[in-house]
Design a protein around this motif. Structure first.
Motif, mmCIF file in Angstrom:
data_model
loop_
_atom_site.group_PDB
_atom_site.id
_atom_site.type_symbol
_atom_site.label_atom_id
_atom_site.label_comp_id
_atom_site.label_asym_id
_atom_site.label_seq_id
_atom_site.Cartn_x
_atom_site.Cartn_y
_atom_site.Cartn_z
ATOM 1 N N ALA A 1 0.799 -1.223 0.000
ATOM 2 C CA ALA A 1 0.000 0.000 0.000
ATOM 3 C C ALA A 1 0.834 1.277 0.000
ATOM 4 C CB ALA A 1 -0.953 0.008 1.194
ATOM 5 N N ALA A 2 2.089 1.222 0.414
ATOM 6 C CA ALA A 2 2.928 2.422 0.463
ATOM 7 C C ALA A 2 4.023 2.409 -0.596
ATOM 8 C CB ALA A 2 3.552 2.565 1.841
ATOM 9 N N ASP A 3 3.923 1.504 -1.550
ATOM 10 C CA ASP A 3 4.975 1.409 -2.569
ATOM 11 C C ASP A 3 5.008 2.631 -3.486
ATOM 12 O OD1 ASP A 3 5.933 -0.968 -1.645
ATOM 13 O OD2 ASP A 3 5.025 -2.196 -3.205
ATOM 14 N N GLN A 4 3.864 3.058 -3.958
ATOM 15 C CA GLN A 4 3.840 4.184 -4.889
ATOM 16 C C GLN A 4 2.749 5.166 -4.494
ATOM 17 O OE1 GLN A 4 3.255 2.410 -8.746
ATOM 18 N NE2 GLN A 4 5.415 1.972 -8.997
ATOM 19 N N GLY A 5 3.054 6.440 -4.623
ATOM 20 C CA GLY A 5 2.049 7.476 -4.458
ATOM 21 C C GLY A 5 1.742 7.923 -3.042
ATOM 22 N N ALA A 6 2.277 7.280 -2.046
ATOM 23 C CA ALA A 6 2.010 7.690 -0.664
ATOM 24 C C ALA A 6 3.085 8.672 -0.216
ATOM 25 C CB ALA A 6 1.993 6.477 0.261
ATOM 26 N N ASP A 7 2.669 9.782 0.396
ATOM 27 C CA ASP A 7 3.613 10.776 0.882
ATOM 28 C C ASP A 7 3.893 10.497 2.360
ATOM 29 O OD1 ASP A 7 5.256 12.966 1.181
ATOM 30 O OD2 ASP A 7 3.594 14.375 1.415
ATOM 31 N N ILE A 8 5.013 9.830 2.600
ATOM 32 C CA ILE A 8 5.402 9.459 3.962
ATOM 33 C C ILE A 8 6.710 10.167 4.267
ATOM 34 C CG2 ILE A 8 5.953 7.562 5.508
ATOM 35 C CD1 ILE A 8 4.315 5.767 3.560
ATOM 36 N N SER A 9 6.669 11.020 5.281
ATOM 37 C CA SER A 9 7.846 11.841 5.570
ATOM 38 C C SER A 9 8.588 11.389 6.819
ATOM 39 C CB SER A 9 7.430 13.304 5.719
ATOM 40 O OG SER A 9 6.559 13.447 6.806
ATOM 41 N N GLY A 10 9.857 11.760 6.873
ATOM 42 C CA GLY A 10 10.654 11.563 8.062
ATOM 43 C C GLY A 10 11.182 10.166 8.316
ATOM 44 N N LEU A 11 11.050 9.277 7.359
ATOM 45 C CA LEU A 11 11.525 7.902 7.567
ATOM 46 C C LEU A 11 13.034 7.855 7.689
ATOM 47 C CD1 LEU A 11 9.334 5.991 4.969
ATOM 48 C CD2 LEU A 11 9.186 5.805 7.457
ATOM 49 N N GLU B 1 18.004 17.130 6.152
ATOM 50 C CA GLU B 1 19.165 17.652 6.870
ATOM 51 C C GLU B 1 19.398 16.892 8.166
ATOM 52 O OE1 GLU B 1 22.426 19.754 6.794
ATOM 53 O OE2 GLU B 1 20.867 20.272 5.355
ATOM 54 N N GLY B 2 20.614 16.388 8.341
ATOM 55 C CA GLY B 2 21.010 15.710 9.568
ATOM 56 C C GLY B 2 20.518 14.274 9.732
ATOM 57 N N LYS B 3 19.856 13.761 8.731
ATOM 58 C CA LYS B 3 19.282 12.419 8.833
ATOM 59 C C LYS B 3 20.265 11.348 8.368
ATOM 60 C CE LYS B 3 16.270 10.205 5.864
ATOM 61 N NZ LYS B 3 15.032 10.021 5.139
ATOM 62 N N THR B 4 20.281 10.238 9.091
ATOM 63 C CA THR B 4 21.004 9.049 8.665
ATOM 64 C C THR B 4 19.965 7.956 8.452
ATOM 65 O OG1 THR B 4 22.928 9.648 9.989
ATOM 66 C CG2 THR B 4 22.757 7.349 9.301
ATOM 67 N N ALA B 5 19.970 7.366 7.294
ATOM 68 C CA ALA B 5 18.980 6.335 6.974
ATOM 69 C C ALA B 5 19.583 4.947 7.108
ATOM 70 C CB ALA B 5 18.460 6.539 5.559
ATOM 71 N N GLU B 6 18.748 4.014 7.538
ATOM 72 C CA GLU B 6 19.139 2.611 7.620
ATOM 73 C C GLU B 6 18.152 1.800 6.798
ATOM 74 O OE1 GLU B 6 20.796 1.362 11.774
ATOM 75 O OE2 GLU B 6 19.010 2.608 12.079
ATOM 76 N N LEU B 7 18.674 0.893 5.996
ATOM 77 C CA LEU B 7 17.845 0.045 5.149
ATOM 78 C C LEU B 7 18.252 -1.403 5.367
ATOM 79 C CD1 LEU B 7 15.787 -0.142 2.792
ATOM 80 C CD2 LEU B 7 17.729 0.051 1.261
#
Length: 131
Positions: free
Chosen positions: A78-88, A115-121
């Motif tokens: 459901a969140a693959d395309q078109g969903a605006d999800i911020s701050g992940l 800015e200042g974000k480190t992402a983990e996948l």
């Protein structure tokens, strides 16, 4: 063949490892991508969005998630395309498929520059399989 694929995509160890990853990152905004709605619900942490919920309900869940400073959002597709999800800042991909677009969208959701974000996948795979 199909049962084998389903077993690999929904392996119980993936749920266990996903929970450990999320528990260690309670102060982050996290998203999980599972093969099925059942797998998303099995994680048992955070909110679940999926195609069987109304679009309005999914939008409401995403809106609350976007307003929060931390939390977990679980989904299958459901969140693959078109969903605006911020701050992940953390994504756990529990199953993969052959769709390059889906893979790119999932990664892009998490590594979006802030800015200042480190992402983990994290991509969870079962050793010795075609995943």
């Amino acid at each position: 063949m199909r049962k084998r694929k389903e077993f690999i995509m929904s392996h119980p160890k993936k749920i266990e490892i996903c929970k450990k990853i999320l528990e260690a990152r309670k102060d982050k905004k996290c998203i999980t991508f599972s093969a099925t709605i059942k797998d998303s619900e099995a994680i048992g942490i955070g909110e679940v969005i999926h195609s069987k919920k109304s679009k309005a309900k999914n939008k409401e869940i995403i809106k609350k998630f976007n307003e929060a400073t931390s939390g977990v959002l679980c989904t299958s597709k459901a969140a693959d395309q078109g969903a605006d999800i911020s701050g992940l800042s953390v994504a756990v991909i529990m199953s993969t498929d052959s769709s390059k677009i889906r893979k790119t969208q999932r990664i892009g959701r998490t590594i979006r520059f802030e800015e200042g974000k480190t992402a983990e996948l994290f991509t969870l795979i079962i050793k010795g399989t075609q995943e």
